[in-house]
Design an enzyme around this catalytic site. Structure first.
Site, PDB file in Angstrom:
ATOM      1  N   ARG A 230      48.335  33.480  26.125  1.00  0.00           N
ATOM      2  CA  ARG A 230      49.519  33.838  26.064  1.00  0.00           C
ATOM      3  C   ARG A 230      49.417  35.235  26.157  1.00  0.00           C
ATOM      4  O   ARG A 230      48.879  35.974  25.564  1.00  0.00           O
ATOM      5  CB  ARG A 230      50.480  33.311  25.016  1.00  0.00           C
ATOM      6  N   GLU A 259      56.496  38.786  30.733  1.00  0.00           N
ATOM      7  CA  GLU A 259      56.145  37.906  31.896  1.00  0.00           C
ATOM      8  C   GLU A 259      57.392  37.315  32.515  1.00  0.00           C
ATOM      9  O   GLU A 259      58.295  37.106  31.930  1.00  0.00           O
ATOM     10  CB  GLU A 259      55.214  36.805  31.292  1.00  0.00           C
ATOM     11  N   HIS A 278      50.513  33.548  36.135  1.00  0.00           N
ATOM     12  CA  HIS A 278      50.168  32.460  35.413  1.00  0.00           C
ATOM     13  C   HIS A 278      50.027  31.139  36.119  1.00  0.00           C
ATOM     14  O   HIS A 278      50.881  30.265  36.171  1.00  0.00           O
ATOM     15  CB  HIS A 278      51.754  32.130  34.729  1.00  0.00           C
TER      16      HIS A 278
END
Length: 319
Positions: A230, A259, A278
């Site tokens: 993360r 993000e 991602h």
């Protein structure tokens, strides 16, 4: 019953849900806004959500009919599980099905950073390949190097096994693990010793910003840092400061904080930093498995069954 899917996903999963409920889909690759999400879930019994959908007390109070939330992800830092449990909402996730895929991607990112694959490919595409360069795009060998795995869960352990097969020495830091297959170390010791550090911890209050100025300063000056966990595990500003000081031989990020990362962010200015959007679990087979499992979770809860992966199974007895 009414089920909401908060993003555009595969038709097979939608059809599976339609066999049991009326389905409303947010038909976009971009997530709904907070206001749109609350409105969308207003009279829903279940929701198939993504990491960008914050499920908290405020939303749950505004959607009192909600009985189940199923995240299309193994992580669930977007879900307040305690708030769900208090309101008898089952919170579910999709672990296991993405373990190998995410681990393989971590290995690919590690090699890409170690061997400067992205800068070299960009140079070739932009016309900078004029000859064979004996001392340009020099990478580093991973065989014989020390890999530090922070978090030896399913994915971290798979990465450790794969990289051990490539001849790396593996140490790990994880107080939850009693593995004897690899050498255990404290996080502090691991950061000091590892040539490559790969992060595989969930985002919790304890792990948020764990890779900060002090942690980065303790790493070898030419160490590689890989993050497929993360974004919030790394202090982004501290990472920029470390790079400005010439530290770290390379960085590979599948996740960032924030993000997505703004296109003008200073991290993009470093050739030795590889950033991807991602995509660690992004294979067709794995994403279909994830969405199918998320649907199975919802269907089980809403029809009185046992969902494959529920974070708060205690609420099922009261469903």
């Amino acid at each position: 019953m009414r089920v909401v899917v908060t993003r555009r996903i595969d038709s097979d999963t939608i059809n599976m849900l339609k066999e049991h409920a009326d389905v409303t889909t947010w038909d976009s690759d971009l997530p709904p806004s907070r206001e749109e999400l609350i409105r969308l879930l207003g009279d829903a019994d279940g929701a198939l959500t993504l990491l960008t959908d914050r499920i908290d007390a405020e939303l749950l109070d505004a959607t009192p009919g909600l009985r189940a939330v199923s995240n299309l992800a193994v992580g669930y830092d977007n879900i307040d599980v305690e708030a769900c449990t208090k309101r008898l909402v089952a919170a579910c996730t999709t672990p296991d099905v993405l373990t190998r895929t995410t681990a393989e991607f971590t290995v690919a990112l590690m090699f890409a950073v170690a061997r400067q694959i992205v800068p070299a490919a960009i140079a070739a595409r932009e016309g900078e390949w004029l000859t064979w360069y004996p001392f340009r795009f020099l990478g580093r060998d991973l065989e014989g190097a020390t890999l530090g795995v922070v978090g030896l869960g399913r994915i971290g352990a798979t990465v450790a096994t794969l990289m051990q097969g490539f001849g790396m020495r593996v140490i790990y830091a994880d107080e939850r693990s009693e593995s004897t297959e690899f050498e255990s170390a404290t996080v502090t010791d691991l950061l000091r010793r590892a040539d490559v550090v790969t992060l595989h911890v969930p985002l919790t209050p304890e792990t948020r910003l764990m890779i900060d100025d002090e942690a980065l300063a303790s790493m070898k000056p030419d160490a590689l840092l890989i993050n497929t966990a993360r974004g919030g595990v790394i202090d982004t500003d501290a990472l920029v400061r470390a790079l400005e000081r010439g530290r770290l031989g390379g960085v590979g990020l599948d996740v960032t904080d924030p993000e997505p990362l703004p296109v003008d962010h200073p991290l993009y200015g470093y050739e030795r930093v590889t950033i991807v959007p991602h995509i660690a679990s992004a294979t067709s087979v794995t994403r279909h498995r994830m969405s199918s499992l998320a649907a199975q979770n919802l269907i089980a809860v809403l029809t009185g069954g046992d969902p494959p992966h529920c974070l708060n199974p205690e609420v099922l007895a009261n469903a």
